[in-house]
Design a protein around this motif. Structure first.
Motif, PDB file in Angstrom:
ATOM      1  N   ILE A 115      -6.567 -19.893  41.648  1.00 37.83           N
ATOM      2  CA  ILE A 115      -6.654 -18.770  42.573  1.00 37.83           C
ATOM      3  C   ILE A 115      -5.454 -18.743  43.517  1.00 37.83           C
ATOM      4  CG2 ILE A 115      -8.016 -17.797  44.452  1.00 37.83           C
ATOM      5  CD1 ILE A 115     -10.506 -18.868  43.029  1.00 37.83           C
ATOM      6  N   LEU A 116      -5.029 -19.911  43.999  1.00 35.28           N
ATOM      7  CA  LEU A 116      -3.882 -19.959  44.899  1.00 35.28           C
ATOM      8  C   LEU A 116      -2.588 -19.572  44.192  1.00 35.28           C
ATOM      9  CD1 LEU A 116      -4.630 -23.172  47.009  1.00 35.28           C
ATOM     10  CD2 LEU A 116      -4.763 -20.781  47.738  1.00 35.28           C
ATOM     11  N   LEU A 117      -2.434 -19.960  42.941  1.00 36.76           N
ATOM     12  CA  LEU A 117      -1.238 -19.575  42.197  1.00 36.76           C
ATOM     13  C   LEU A 117      -1.197 -18.066  41.972  1.00 36.76           C
ATOM     14  CD1 LEU A 117      -0.974 -22.457  39.573  1.00 36.76           C
ATOM     15  CD2 LEU A 117       0.683 -21.925  41.369  1.00 36.76           C
ATOM     16  N   VAL A 118      -2.336 -17.467  41.636  1.00 35.78           N
ATOM     17  CA  VAL A 118      -2.385 -16.003  41.481  1.00 35.78           C
ATOM     18  C   VAL A 118      -2.081 -15.327  42.812  1.00 35.78           C
ATOM     19  CG1 VAL A 118      -3.888 -14.059  40.949  1.00 35.78           C
ATOM     20  CG2 VAL A 118      -3.959 -16.092  39.525  1.00 35.78           C
ATOM     21  N   ALA A 119      -2.603 -15.880  43.900  1.00 32.90           N
ATOM     22  CA  ALA A 119      -2.338 -15.299  45.221  1.00 32.90           C
ATOM     23  C   ALA A 119      -0.854 -15.376  45.568  1.00 32.90           C
ATOM     24  CB  ALA A 119      -3.174 -16.014  46.278  1.00 32.90           C
ATOM     25  N   LEU A 120      -0.210 -16.511  45.262  1.00 32.84           N
ATOM     26  CA  LEU A 120       1.225 -16.638  45.528  1.00 32.84           C
ATOM     27  C   LEU A 120       2.027 -15.658  44.675  1.00 32.84           C
ATOM     28  CD1 LEU A 120       1.766 -20.503  45.807  1.00 32.84           C
ATOM     29  CD2 LEU A 120       2.096 -18.793  47.603  1.00 32.84           C
ATOM     30  N   HIS A 131       6.882 -19.790  41.975  1.00 29.44           N
ATOM     31  CA  HIS A 131       5.514 -20.233  42.243  1.00 29.44           C
ATOM     32  C   HIS A 131       4.909 -20.996  41.082  1.00 29.44           C
ATOM     33  CE1 HIS A 131       4.958 -16.423  40.109  1.00 29.44           C
ATOM     34  NE2 HIS A 131       3.736 -16.809  39.831  1.00 29.44           N
ATOM     35  N   LEU A 132       5.389 -20.759  39.851  1.00 32.22           N
ATOM     36  CA  LEU A 132       4.880 -21.515  38.710  1.00 32.22           C
ATOM     37  C   LEU A 132       5.353 -22.962  38.734  1.00 32.22           C
ATOM     38  CD1 LEU A 132       5.216 -18.884  35.836  1.00 32.22           C
ATOM     39  CD2 LEU A 132       3.183 -19.547  37.110  1.00 32.22           C
ATOM     40  N   ALA A 133       6.443 -23.240  39.459  1.00 33.17           N
ATOM     41  CA  ALA A 133       6.886 -24.628  39.601  1.00 33.17           C
ATOM     42  C   ALA A 133       5.933 -25.441  40.470  1.00 33.17           C
ATOM     43  CB  ALA A 133       8.289 -24.666  40.199  1.00 33.17           C
ATOM     44  N   LEU A 134       5.036 -24.782  41.175  1.00 34.97           N
ATOM     45  CA  LEU A 134       4.074 -25.469  42.034  1.00 34.97           C
ATOM     46  C   LEU A 134       2.814 -25.893  41.288  1.00 34.97           C
ATOM     47  CD1 LEU A 134       4.281 -23.147  45.176  1.00 34.97           C
ATOM     48  CD2 LEU A 134       5.499 -25.287  44.784  1.00 34.97           C
ATOM     49  N   SER A 149     -10.713 -25.315  31.770  1.00 37.03           N
ATOM     50  CA  SER A 149     -11.681 -25.576  30.704  1.00 37.03           C
ATOM     51  C   SER A 149     -12.400 -24.302  30.295  1.00 37.03           C
ATOM     52  CB  SER A 149     -12.706 -26.619  31.165  1.00 37.03           C
ATOM     53  OG  SER A 149     -13.366 -26.186  32.347  1.00 37.03           O
ATOM     54  N   ASP A 150     -11.920 -23.156  30.814  1.00 39.00           N
ATOM     55  CA  ASP A 150     -12.481 -21.866  30.449  1.00 39.00           C
ATOM     56  C   ASP A 150     -11.459 -20.791  30.806  1.00 39.00           C
ATOM     57  OD1 ASP A 150     -12.656 -22.000  33.187  1.00 39.00           O
ATOM     58  OD2 ASP A 150     -14.844 -22.085  33.247  1.00 39.00           O
ATOM     59  N   GLY A 151     -11.735 -19.585  30.373  1.00 38.54           N
ATOM     60  CA  GLY A 151     -10.798 -18.487  30.600  1.00 38.54           C
ATOM     61  C   GLY A 151     -10.041 -18.121  29.334  1.00 38.54           C
ATOM     62  N   ILE A 152      -9.338 -16.986  29.393  1.00 39.45           N
ATOM     63  CA  ILE A 152      -8.604 -16.518  28.213  1.00 39.45           C
ATOM     64  C   ILE A 152      -7.459 -17.461  27.875  1.00 39.45           C
ATOM     65  CG2 ILE A 152      -7.335 -14.572  27.244  1.00 39.45           C
ATOM     66  CD1 ILE A 152      -8.806 -12.743  29.133  1.00 39.45           C
ATOM     67  N   GLY A 153      -6.768 -17.984  28.893  1.00 40.53           N
ATOM     68  CA  GLY A 153      -5.696 -18.936  28.633  1.00 40.53           C
ATOM     69  C   GLY A 153      -6.195 -20.196  27.958  1.00 40.53           C
ATOM     70  N   TYR A 154      -7.353 -20.686  28.392  1.00 41.50           N
ATOM     71  CA  TYR A 154      -7.948 -21.852  27.732  1.00 41.50           C
ATOM     72  C   TYR A 154      -8.311 -21.524  26.292  1.00 41.50           C
ATOM     73  CZ  TYR A 154     -11.532 -25.196  26.362  1.00 41.50           C
ATOM     74  OH  TYR A 154     -12.271 -26.121  25.672  1.00 41.50           O
ATOM     75  N   VAL A 182      -2.139 -16.812  33.038  1.00 43.27           N
ATOM     76  CA  VAL A 182      -1.919 -17.355  31.694  1.00 43.27           C
ATOM     77  C   VAL A 182      -1.450 -18.797  31.792  1.00 43.27           C
ATOM     78  CG1 VAL A 182      -0.494 -17.192  29.636  1.00 43.27           C
ATOM     79  CG2 VAL A 182      -1.466 -15.134  30.618  1.00 43.27           C
ATOM     80  N   VAL A 183      -0.435 -19.043  32.622  1.00 46.34           N
ATOM     81  CA  VAL A 183       0.106 -20.393  32.763  1.00 46.34           C
ATOM     82  C   VAL A 183      -0.924 -21.332  33.374  1.00 46.34           C
ATOM     83  CG1 VAL A 183       1.939 -21.763  33.828  1.00 46.34           C
ATOM     84  CG2 VAL A 183       2.433 -19.473  32.964  1.00 46.34           C
ATOM     85  N   ALA A 184      -1.618 -20.876  34.415  1.00 42.48           N
ATOM     86  CA  ALA A 184      -2.590 -21.740  35.088  1.00 42.48           C
ATOM     87  C   ALA A 184      -3.740 -22.121  34.158  1.00 42.48           C
ATOM     88  CB  ALA A 184      -3.119 -21.037  36.332  1.00 42.48           C
ATOM     89  N   GLU A 185      -4.248 -21.171  33.384  1.00 39.46           N
ATOM     90  CA  GLU A 185      -5.364 -21.475  32.492  1.00 39.46           C
ATOM     91  C   GLU A 185      -4.925 -22.266  31.273  1.00 39.46           C
ATOM     92  OE1 GLU A 185      -8.474 -17.812  33.364  1.00 39.46           O
ATOM     93  OE2 GLU A 185      -7.160 -17.713  31.626  1.00 39.46           O
ATOM     94  N   THR A 186      -3.667 -22.160  30.901  1.00 39.48           N
ATOM     95  CA  THR A 186      -3.190 -22.928  29.755  1.00 39.48           C
ATOM     96  C   THR A 186      -3.005 -24.395  30.113  1.00 39.48           C
ATOM     97  OG1 THR A 186      -2.067 -20.972  28.910  1.00 39.48           O
ATOM     98  CG2 THR A 186      -1.385 -23.072  28.002  1.00 39.48           C
TER      99      THR A 186
END
Length: 301
Positions: free
Chosen positions: A167-172, A148-151, A244-249, A236-240
């Motif tokens: 949100i969709l990546l976390v859901a997947l 799913h991270l490849a998406l 523009s906000d979040g712990i990953g950012y 982590v991956v999505a926010e990195t």
């Protein structure tokens, strides 16, 4: 006969149990209440059970502080725990830390609710119905083999860098562990129990509610615990990559500014979030599975 008479006279009388006044034949008073040794042993056992899980983290923290203090680890590689704590307090004073934490928690809750709800529904449908299994299971298994991270690039191309791709990546990431564990738990229920429920006149809804759900619940909760870890890893991956906000950012921005203390702070925040999620799931397990012998409190076993 004379010898037997002499032996009987020489044999001392068998003393009966001593009574309160020491007279033979009176009932003996037993000691009441548990011994102090038993109480102390139980207190030590409870203390060890409560403090044992924190032994390794505390040891790591002590070693970390010592290596930073003596200069084995320079601040550019791994700052001291005090420096990480100061970085967190500085961000908290401006409100930036709370904003990033609440943003990541909101994304986790929304993505997990979407993925977990869909996984539970489809898992029960596939586990309880052969027709649904034939129609859906193979297609879902094909999708499951796609990381799913490849998406992430495709999600950004579709939805931009807004909230939808995260949100969709976390859901997947949470969907498939819950779906697989739900199907496995439903199929692991003893068929004799279902047959017994039908013989008592239970309808399909009652069979699911009273037999299938309790029997599959340990496996389902294991899937929920695993999927929570996957959800944080996905975030982590999505926010990195696109945020523009979040712990990953926060971690990505700290990397560009060469602030290793803030990078370590973000890692510690992710670790604490995973810890609280796991503790919450364990609490739910103890509440929901009170009937299960493996989930009862140790004192009741």
């Amino acid at each position: 006969m004379p010898e037997q008479t002499l032996l009987a006279k020489a044999r001392p009388p068998h003393p009966g149990p001593a009574g309160p006044a020491g007279r033979p034949g009176a009932p003996r008073k037993e000691a009441a209440g548990p011994s102090s040794d038993g109480r102390n042993r139980r207190v030590l056992l409870r203390t060890a059970r409560a403090a044992g899980p924190w032994a390794v983290p505390l040891l790591v923290l002590v070693v970390w502080q010592w290596t930073a203090a003596v200069g084995i680890l320079p601040p550019s590689v791994l700052p001291a725990p005090g420096a990480v704590l100061r970085a967190g307090s500085d961000l908290a004073a401006t409100g930036e830390l709370q904003f990033h934490i609440l943003t990541s928690l909101r994304r986790i809750l929304q993505g997990f609710a979407l993925g977990a709800g869909t996984g539970l529904i489809l898992g029960f449908l596939v586990g309880m119905s052969k027709v649904t299994e034939i129609l859906l299971d193979r297609s879902l298994q094909m999708v499951r083999t796609i990381p799913h991270l490849a998406l992430v690039p495709l999600m950004i191309a579709w939805f931009g860098i807004g909230e939808e791709p995260k949100i969709l990546l976390v859901a997947l990431g949470t969907f498939f562990p819950i779906y697989l564990n739900t199907v496995t738990g439903i199929r692991g229920v003893d068929p004799k129990l279902l047959q017994l429920g039908r013989s008592y006149g239970l309808g399909r809804w009652r069979l699911v509610r009273d037999i299938a759900v309790p029997g599959a619940m340990p496996t389902i909760l294991s899937g929920i615990r695993y999927s929570l870890g996957v959800a944080w890893m996905t975030l982590v991956v999505a926010e990195t990559i696109s945020a523009s906000d979040g712990i990953g950012y926060l971690a990505q921005n700290a990397r560009e500014l060469l602030r290793t203390d803030q990078i370590v702070l973000a890692i510690v925040l992710y670790a604490l979030a995973g810890l609280f999620a796991d503790l919450l799931t364990r609490l739910i397990e103890r509440r929901v599975l009170r009937w299960h012998p493996n989930y009862r409190p140790q004192a009741n076993r």
